[in-house]
Enzyme design. Structure first.
Site, PDB file in Angstrom:
ATOM      1  N   LYS A 149       0.242   4.245  -0.284  1.00  0.00           N
ATOM      2  CA  LYS A 149      -0.438   5.263   0.340  1.00  0.00           C
ATOM      3  C   LYS A 149      -0.068   6.623  -0.504  1.00  0.00           C
ATOM      4  O   LYS A 149       0.082   6.446  -1.731  1.00  0.00           O
ATOM      5  CB  LYS A 149       0.099   5.880   1.866  1.00  0.00           C
ATOM      6  CG  LYS A 149      -0.072   4.229   2.391  1.00  0.00           C
ATOM      7  CD  LYS A 149       0.089   4.607   4.170  1.00  0.00           C
ATOM      8  CE  LYS A 149      -0.251   3.295   4.901  1.00  0.00           C
ATOM      9  NZ  LYS A 149       0.051   3.586   6.285  1.00  0.00           N
TER      10      LYS A 149
ATOM     11  N   GLY B 114       2.563   2.212  10.854  1.00  0.00           N
ATOM     12  CA  GLY B 114       3.480   3.704  10.865  1.00  0.00           C
ATOM     13  C   GLY B 114       4.086   3.953  11.822  1.00  0.00           C
ATOM     14  O   GLY B 114       4.789   4.828  11.928  1.00  0.00           O
TER      15      GLY B 114
ATOM     16  N   GLU C 293      -6.866   4.961   7.714  1.00  0.00           N
ATOM     17  CA  GLU C 293      -6.530   6.422   7.546  1.00  0.00           C
ATOM     18  C   GLU C 293      -7.800   7.028   6.855  1.00  0.00           C
ATOM     19  O   GLU C 293      -8.088   8.329   7.048  1.00  0.00           O
ATOM     20  CB  GLU C 293      -5.184   6.703   6.755  1.00  0.00           C
ATOM     21  CG  GLU C 293      -3.998   6.210   7.494  1.00  0.00           C
ATOM     22  CD  GLU C 293      -3.136   5.642   6.659  1.00  0.00           C
ATOM     23  OE1 GLU C 293      -2.808   5.646   5.408  1.00  0.00           O
ATOM     24  OE2 GLU C 293      -2.029   5.110   7.437  1.00  0.00           O
TER      25      GLU C 293
ATOM     26  N   HIS D  22      -9.508   1.554   4.768  1.00  0.00           N
ATOM     27  CA  HIS D  22      -8.312   1.555   5.340  1.00  0.00           C
ATOM     28  C   HIS D  22      -8.531   2.744   6.812  1.00  0.00           C
ATOM     29  O   HIS D  22      -9.302   3.624   6.499  1.00  0.00           O
ATOM     30  CB  HIS D  22      -7.126   2.503   4.437  1.00  0.00           C
ATOM     31  CG  HIS D  22      -5.771   2.122   5.254  1.00  0.00           C
ATOM     32  ND1 HIS D  22      -5.464   3.158   6.031  1.00  0.00           N
ATOM     33  CD2 HIS D  22      -4.938   1.283   5.028  1.00  0.00           C
ATOM     34  CE1 HIS D  22      -4.302   2.837   6.519  1.00  0.00           C
ATOM     35  NE2 HIS D  22      -3.643   1.701   5.689  1.00  0.00           N
TER      36      HIS D  22
ATOM     37  N   ASN E 201       1.023  -1.196   0.065  1.00  0.00           N
ATOM     38  CA  ASN E 201       0.028   0.096   0.019  1.00  0.00           C
ATOM     39  C   ASN E 201       0.884   1.117  -0.051  1.00  0.00           C
ATOM     40  O   ASN E 201       1.507   1.537   0.865  1.00  0.00           O
ATOM     41  CB  ASN E 201      -0.891   0.022   1.229  1.00  0.00           C
ATOM     42  CG  ASN E 201      -1.865   1.217   1.455  1.00  0.00           C
ATOM     43  OD1 ASN E 201      -1.774   2.062   0.453  1.00  0.00           O
ATOM     44  ND2 ASN E 201      -2.417   1.419   2.343  1.00  0.00           N
TER      45      ASN E 201
ATOM     46  N   GLU F 223      -5.645  -4.605  10.464  1.00  0.00           N
ATOM     47  CA  GLU F 223      -4.516  -3.493  10.809  1.00  0.00           C
ATOM     48  C   GLU F 223      -4.830  -2.787  11.934  1.00  0.00           C
ATOM     49  O   GLU F 223      -5.738  -1.885  11.838  1.00  0.00           O
ATOM     50  CB  GLU F 223      -4.645  -2.639   9.681  1.00  0.00           C
ATOM     51  CG  GLU F 223      -4.210  -3.403   8.302  1.00  0.00           C
ATOM     52  CD  GLU F 223      -3.579  -2.333   7.338  1.00  0.00           C
ATOM     53  OE1 GLU F 223      -2.781  -2.432   6.606  1.00  0.00           O
ATOM     54  OE2 GLU F 223      -4.088  -0.988   7.162  1.00  0.00           O
TER      55      GLU F 223
ATOM     56  N   SER G  21       3.272  -2.014  10.427  1.00  0.00           N
ATOM     57  CA  SER G  21       4.838  -2.154  10.575  1.00  0.00           C
ATOM     58  C   SER G  21       5.373  -3.686  10.417  1.00  0.00           C
ATOM     59  O   SER G  21       6.098  -4.095  11.166  1.00  0.00           O
ATOM     60  CB  SER G  21       5.071  -1.819  12.228  1.00  0.00           C
ATOM     61  OG  SER G  21       4.689  -0.493  12.412  1.00  0.00           O
TER      62      SER G  21
HETATM   63  P1  13P Z   1       3.130   0.516   7.972  1.00  0.00           P
HETATM   64  O1  13P Z   1       3.562  -0.807   7.223  1.00  0.00           O
HETATM   65  O2  13P Z   1       3.864   1.541   7.116  1.00  0.00           O
HETATM   66  O3  13P Z   1       2.939   0.468   9.224  1.00  0.00           O
HETATM   67  O4  13P Z   1       1.458   0.745   7.069  1.00  0.00           O
HETATM   68  C1  13P Z   1       0.559  -0.368   7.243  1.00  0.00           C
HETATM   69  C2  13P Z   1      -0.644   0.038   6.492  1.00  0.00           C
HETATM   70  O5  13P Z   1      -1.330   0.825   6.760  1.00  0.00           O
HETATM   71  C3  13P Z   1      -0.824  -0.770   5.307  1.00  0.00           C
HETATM   72  O6  13P Z   1      -2.126  -0.485   4.708  1.00  0.00           O
END
Ligand code: 13P
Length: 248
Positions: free
Chosen positions: A12, A171, A96, A94, A10, A165, A209
């Site tokens: 982002k 992150g 976010e 997601h 992903n 997640e 992560s």
């Molecule tokens: P990270 O791997 O950067 O923690 O992000 C995970 C994520 O949100 C994947 O959709």
């Protein structure tokens, strides 16, 4: 149960045309085999990504999908458009987007339905915040989030991919332990079993992560079928190492 693992990057809101070309080239050069691999890229890069990956084993997808077919929805991108660009996957729900765009459980479910209706597999994200975990609400939260999608997809529920997640692990460099993740994956699997006849072959990814050094331990858990990778998907070497862990 032997499920072929899936690793999805992903990206982002990262990337540029030269950076994407180098990243995709690095992935293609390494030719990860033994697991399924996909990258979910920002909308403007879908066309170029498709042109680069077509004919390879690496699939591509989007990070969101409108719940609507077409119309006056400024800024939205429909499942029809994603299908036209050959997207195999669309991430929906997601954390976010749930947090920053106030996406409700029902909207996420409607997006999953719209994607599936056009042959794009939704990767439905669920996960609790740190406050919810500390309040002992993890199970209730993820079940509520998944339940909306199961009810909306009805007999097609078995077609989705689920991604657990935990928001506190995204992150932050603080991954859930393999045992913590497996505990939630087992709950989700049980919930899917009650809804879909072939829940045992459905993929439940872990995200939060995931790095080359913790991927194998996570993927070795019985109900973890691969990963949804954020930061580490932006470096070809790390992403490929994670794919290799998934292939073991
Ligand atoms: P990270 O791997 O950067 O923690 O992000 C995970 C994520 O949100 C994947 O959709």
């Amino acid at each position: 149960m032997n499920r072929r693992r899936l690793v999805v990057g992903n990206w982002k809101m990262h990337g540029s045309r030269p950076a994407n070309a180098a990243l995709l080239d690095g992935i293609l050069q390494a030719r990860p085999v033994g697991c399924e691999v996909a990258v979910c890229v920002p909308f403007p890069y879908l066309s170029e990504t498709a042109a680069t990956l077509v004919g390879s084993d690496v699939r591509w997808g989007a990070q969101d999908c409108s719940a609507h077919e077409q119309g006056a929805y400024t800024g939205e991108v429909s499942a029809v458009m994603l299908a036209e660009l050959g997207c195999r996957y669309a991430i929906v729900g997601h954390s976010e987007r749930r947090a920053m765009h106030a996406e409700s459980d029902q909207l996420v479910a409607d997006k999953a339905k719209a994607a599936l209706g056009r042959g794009v597999t939704p990767i439905v994200c669920v996960g609790e915040t740190l406050a919810q975990r500390e309040a002992g609400q993890t199970e209730a939260v993820v079940k509520r989030q998944l339940s909306a999608v199961i009810h909306t997809l009805a007999h097609c529920a078995g077609e989705m991919v689920v991604a657990y997640e935990p928001v506190w692990a995204i992150g932050t460099g603080l991954s859930a332990s393999p045992e913590q993740a497996q505990a939630v994956h087992a709950l989700l699997r049980a919930q899917l079993r009650a809804a879909a006849p072939h829940a045992d072959v459905m993929k439940i990814l872990y995200g939060g992560s995931v790095k080359p050094d913790n991927a194998l331990a996570l993927f070795s858990q019985p109900d973890i079928d691969g990963g949804l990778i954020g930061g580490a998907s932006l470096k070809a070497a790390d992403f490929v190492a994670i794919c290799r862990a998934a292939a073991q």
